[in-house]
Write an enzyme that holds these catalytic residues in place. Structure first.
Site, PDB file in Angstrom:
ATOM      1  N   SER A 179       0.834  -1.209   0.000  1.00 23.00           N
ATOM      2  CA  SER A 179       0.000   0.000   0.000  1.00 23.00           C
ATOM      3  C   SER A 179       0.868   1.258   0.000  1.00 23.00           C
ATOM      4  O   SER A 179       0.477   2.283  -0.576  1.00 23.00           O
ATOM      5  CB  SER A 179      -0.975  -0.010   1.180  1.00 23.00           C
ATOM      6  OG  SER A 179      -0.298   0.121   2.402  1.00 23.00           O
ATOM      7  N   ASN A 180       2.032   1.211   0.622  1.00 21.59           N
ATOM      8  CA  ASN A 180       2.950   2.355   0.532  1.00 21.59           C
ATOM      9  C   ASN A 180       3.486   2.511  -0.883  1.00 21.59           C
ATOM     10  O   ASN A 180       3.640   3.635  -1.376  1.00 21.59           O
ATOM     11  CB  ASN A 180       4.099   2.202   1.527  1.00 21.59           C
ATOM     12  CG  ASN A 180       3.709   2.666   2.918  1.00 21.59           C
ATOM     13  OD1 ASN A 180       3.467   3.850   3.143  1.00 21.59           O
ATOM     14  ND2 ASN A 180       3.619   1.721   3.845  1.00 21.59           N
ATOM     15  N   MET A 234      10.789  -6.728   4.360  1.00 20.44           N
ATOM     16  CA  MET A 234      11.013  -7.338   5.659  1.00 20.44           C
ATOM     17  C   MET A 234      12.313  -8.157   5.726  1.00 20.44           C
ATOM     18  O   MET A 234      12.381  -9.157   6.447  1.00 20.44           O
ATOM     19  CB  MET A 234       9.810  -8.206   6.055  1.00 20.44           C
ATOM     20  CG  MET A 234       8.487  -7.448   6.047  1.00 20.44           C
ATOM     21  SD  MET A 234       8.510  -5.887   6.979  1.00 20.44           S
ATOM     22  CE  MET A 234       8.135  -6.483   8.617  1.00 20.44           C
ATOM     23  N   ASN A 250      13.667   4.309   4.280  1.00 21.06           N
ATOM     24  CA  ASN A 250      12.764   3.281   4.806  1.00 21.06           C
ATOM     25  C   ASN A 250      11.605   3.953   5.525  1.00 21.06           C
ATOM     26  O   ASN A 250      11.745   5.058   6.047  1.00 21.06           O
ATOM     27  CB  ASN A 250      13.532   2.395   5.804  1.00 21.06           C
ATOM     28  CG  ASN A 250      12.659   1.318   6.419  1.00 21.06           C
ATOM     29  OD1 ASN A 250      11.905   0.632   5.715  1.00 21.06           O
ATOM     30  ND2 ASN A 250      12.732   1.162   7.734  1.00 21.06           N
ATOM     31  N   HIS A 260       8.935   3.174   8.677  1.00 25.77           N
ATOM     32  CA  HIS A 260       8.789   2.281   9.826  1.00 25.77           C
ATOM     33  C   HIS A 260       7.546   2.688  10.615  1.00 25.77           C
ATOM     34  O   HIS A 260       7.338   3.885  10.852  1.00 25.77           O
ATOM     35  CB  HIS A 260      10.041   2.378  10.707  1.00 25.77           C
ATOM     36  CG  HIS A 260      10.011   1.444  11.872  1.00 25.77           C
ATOM     37  ND1 HIS A 260      10.264   0.089  11.758  1.00 25.77           N
ATOM     38  CD2 HIS A 260       9.745   1.672  13.180  1.00 25.77           C
ATOM     39  CE1 HIS A 260      10.148  -0.468  12.955  1.00 25.77           C
ATOM     40  NE2 HIS A 260       9.838   0.464  13.830  1.00 25.77           N
ATOM     41  N   GLN A 308      -1.353   7.373   7.887  1.00 24.15           N
ATOM     42  CA  GLN A 308      -0.356   8.454   7.933  1.00 24.15           C
ATOM     43  C   GLN A 308       0.857   8.117   7.064  1.00 24.15           C
ATOM     44  O   GLN A 308       1.453   9.002   6.452  1.00 24.15           O
ATOM     45  CB  GLN A 308       0.074   8.720   9.374  1.00 24.15           C
ATOM     46  CG  GLN A 308      -1.035   9.280  10.233  1.00 24.15           C
ATOM     47  CD  GLN A 308      -1.633  10.540   9.648  1.00 24.15           C
ATOM     48  OE1 GLN A 308      -0.926  11.396   9.126  1.00 24.15           O
ATOM     49  NE2 GLN A 308      -2.956  10.659   9.716  1.00 24.15           N
TER      50      GLN A 308
HETATM   51  C1  GAR Z   1       4.005  -0.737   6.720  1.00 23.03           C
HETATM   52  O1  GAR Z   1       3.304  -0.474   7.898  1.00 23.03           O
HETATM   53  C2  GAR Z   1       5.473  -0.440   6.911  1.00 23.03           C
HETATM   54  O2  GAR Z   1       5.732   0.682   7.713  1.00 23.03           O
HETATM   55  C3  GAR Z   1       5.927  -1.694   7.586  1.00 23.03           C
HETATM   56  O3  GAR Z   1       5.270  -2.728   6.905  1.00 23.03           O
HETATM   57  C4  GAR Z   1       4.018  -2.234   6.414  1.00 23.03           C
HETATM   58  C5  GAR Z   1       3.951  -2.513   4.932  1.00 23.03           C
HETATM   59  O4  GAR Z   1       2.686  -2.212   4.425  1.00 23.03           O
HETATM   60  N1  GAR Z   1       7.358  -1.841   7.531  1.00 23.03           N
HETATM   61  C6  GAR Z   1       8.072  -2.411   8.491  1.00 23.03           C
HETATM   62  O5  GAR Z   1       7.586  -2.874   9.488  1.00 23.03           O
HETATM   63  C7  GAR Z   1       9.556  -2.443   8.209  1.00 23.03           C
HETATM   64  N2  GAR Z   1      10.267  -2.786   9.395  1.00 23.03           N
HETATM   65  P1  GAR Z   1       2.468  -2.113   2.853  1.00 23.03           P
HETATM   66  O6  GAR Z   1       3.073  -3.372   2.232  1.00 23.03           O
HETATM   67  O7  GAR Z   1       0.978  -2.071   2.699  1.00 23.03           O
HETATM   68  O8  GAR Z   1       3.136  -0.869   2.373  1.00 23.03           O
END
Ligand code: GAR
Length: 222
Positions: free
Chosen positions: A19-20, A96, A113, A115, A179
């Site tokens: 989603s990011n 990850m 990154n 977090h 956010q």
């Molecule tokens: C997000 O919340 C990101 O901040 C986290 O994984 C999720 C990925 O969501 N990242 C970590 O925890 C890295 N240590 P997404 O695949 O929907 O973007």
């Protein structure tokens, strides 16, 4: 510091839903970020983010970490692909895997990154559950430059969200994620505009407008 001339060539590393990644794609397509995503790499073959990238005609590669004998050889393949696409900025977006020192040095100052906590509090995994168990009243998200130490490195921008009494890890994660989708495009835009200057462990935003100063401190008015 990136000096903007032509649109920034961005690569995004993912492991899951992406989603990011989607927020970054949308911001590039809307012209909010003066750059384009040239490559998406996932270490999981079934990551939905791969599908998102394909829908936008973005090149994708799966580099399955389980097929590599060690971290160094996995990272070396990432580097080979990223350099092949002449990547100028690498964005970790829910990626990850811990990266080797070799990798972080190779992309020093052009590797960022996101977090889901207010670093330096709660680095590592299961951070929403840990925030709830610690009883903190606020958590949030952090975008930072990546250094060899995990979830450390100069902080670009943070967003704060409340931790509510009836929150569980999922509800808190969802509030933080909303956010994140505002924060990551903002940080990448500033990088692409050549406005992020690293001084020691701090990041300075050059030519900051008043509203951007506010965004640096407390970017959640939504
Ligand atoms: C997000 O919340 C990101 O901040 C986290 O994984 C999720 C990925 O969501 N990242 C970590 O925890 C890295 N240590 P997404 O695949 O929907 O973007």
């Amino acid at each position: 510091m990136h000096t903007p001339s032509s649109p920034l060539r961005i690569a995004v590393l993912i492991s899951g839903g992406g989603s990011n990644l989607q927020a970054l794609i949308d911001a590039c397509e809307a012209g909010i970020i003066p750059g384009r995503i040239v490559l998406v790499i996932s270490n999981h073959p079934t990551a939905f983010g791969i599908e998102r990238a394909k829908r936008h005609q973005i090149a994708t590669h799966v580099v399955d970490h389980r097929l590599y004998p060690n971290r160094e050889s996995f990272d070396q393949e990432l580097i080979r692909l990223l350099d092949q696409y002449e990547t100028q900025l690498v964005c970790l977006a829910g990626f990850m895997r811990v990266l080797s020192d070799h990798f972080t040095h190779h992309y020093a100052n052009r590797l960022i990154n996101i977090h889901p906590a207010l670093l330096p509090a709660f680095p590592g995994l299961h951070v929403q559950q840990r925030a709830i168990e610690a009883g903190v009243r606020f958590s949030g998200a952090t975008v930072h430059f990546v250094v060899p130490e995990v979830d450390a490195g100069p902080i670009i921008v943070q967003a704060v969200v409340p931790v509510l009494a009836d929150d569980n890890a999922e509800t808190l994660a969802a509030r933080i994620l909303r956010q994140e989708h505002r924060l990551y495009p903002l940080a990448v835009r500033w990088f692409a505009e050549g406005r992020l200057q690293i001084v020691g462990n701090q990041v300075r935003l050059l030519n900051a407008q008043e509203d951007e100063q506010a965004a640096l401190i407390h970017p959640l008015s939504a």
